[in-house]
Design an enzyme around this catalytic site. Structure first.
Site, mmCIF file in Angstrom:
data_model
loop_
_atom_site.group_PDB
_atom_site.id
_atom_site.type_symbol
_atom_site.label_atom_id
_atom_site.label_comp_id
_atom_site.label_asym_id
_atom_site.label_seq_id
_atom_site.Cartn_x
_atom_site.Cartn_y
_atom_site.Cartn_z
ATOM 1 N N GLY A 11 13.105 109.534 12.585
ATOM 2 C CA GLY A 11 13.654 108.257 12.146
ATOM 3 C C GLY A 11 13.821 108.250 10.644
ATOM 4 N N CYS A 12 13.721 107.088 10.060
ATOM 5 C CA CYS A 12 13.892 106.938 8.614
ATOM 6 C C CYS A 12 12.904 107.822 7.864
ATOM 7 C CB CYS A 12 13.683 105.470 8.236
ATOM 8 S SG CYS A 12 13.747 105.171 6.466
ATOM 9 N N PHE A 13 13.416 108.661 6.980
ATOM 10 C CA PHE A 13 12.516 109.580 6.277
ATOM 11 C C PHE A 13 11.554 108.861 5.344
ATOM 12 C CE2 PHE A 13 16.588 110.988 3.813
ATOM 13 C CZ PHE A 13 16.653 109.799 3.095
ATOM 14 N N TRP A 14 11.861 107.642 4.941
ATOM 15 C CA TRP A 14 10.942 106.889 4.086
ATOM 16 C C TRP A 14 9.572 106.751 4.749
ATOM 17 C CZ3 TRP A 14 14.537 102.105 3.085
ATOM 18 C CH2 TRP A 14 15.553 102.458 2.198
ATOM 19 N N ASP A 90 15.781 101.922 13.481
ATOM 20 C CA ASP A 90 16.826 102.831 13.001
ATOM 21 C C ASP A 90 17.480 103.530 14.186
ATOM 22 O OD1 ASP A 90 16.356 102.393 10.182
ATOM 23 O OD2 ASP A 90 14.462 103.443 10.494
#
Length: 172
Positions: A11-14, A90
């Protein structure tokens, strides 16, 4: 010091940096893009779903301190391994869950871990996380790096988008 590399998409790399960044033996965790066909893509290109890339983290680690198998276990605990079309809020192929392997040893560890997870009974749906050969990894723009440190309020909101609740339900 020994060095090895792991690449995980979840998912979101953050939201994928902090869980690894705080572990002993981790040398670096960088956000970026991999698995696609466009060289050196931008965030905007990846978000357009036209590059084939997935948001991912590249982890450089000391295998004498933390093993690849331990990293795979940390990875599972950050993702919904039953959702092939993204992670939490996401959606789309740029957020699909993938373990990118660099060699046969990593592949064996990832496949055995995936099989054990599937047989654990923790999930009532199939484990759909893909295991793929590592492809070129392109670091994301600097403003994406260490996002949880630079933008703690926004990071907290991202975590509340379903990831934190899912972790608490399935892993704690």
């Amino acid at each position: 010091m020994s060095k090895d590399t792991a690449i995980f998409a979840g998912g979101c790399f953050w939201c994928m940096v902090e869980p690894f960044d705080k572990m002993p033996g981790i040398i670096s965790v960088r956000s970026g893009y991999t698995g696609g066909f466009v060289e050196n893509p931008t965030y905007e290109q990846v978000c357009s779903h036209t590059t084939g890339h997935t948001e991912a983290v590249k982890i450089v680690f000391d295998p004498e301190i933390i093993s690849y198998a331990e990293l795979v276990n940390i990875y599972w605990r950050q993702t919904d391994p039953t959702d092939a079309m993204g992670q939490f809020q996401d959606r789309g192929d740029s957020y699909r869950p993938v373990i990118f392997v660099h060699d046969e040893e990593q592949r064996k560890i990832a496949e055995e871990s995936k099989k054990a997870l599937a047989e654990s009974g923790e999930f009532d749906k199939p484990i759909v996380t893909q295991i793929e050969d590592a492809k070129p990894f392109y670091e994301a723009e600097e403003y994406h790096q260490d996002f949880y440190k630079k933008n703690p309020e926004r990071y907290a909101l991202e975590e509340m988008g379903g990831r934190e609740q899912f972790r608490n339900q399935h892993w704690n």
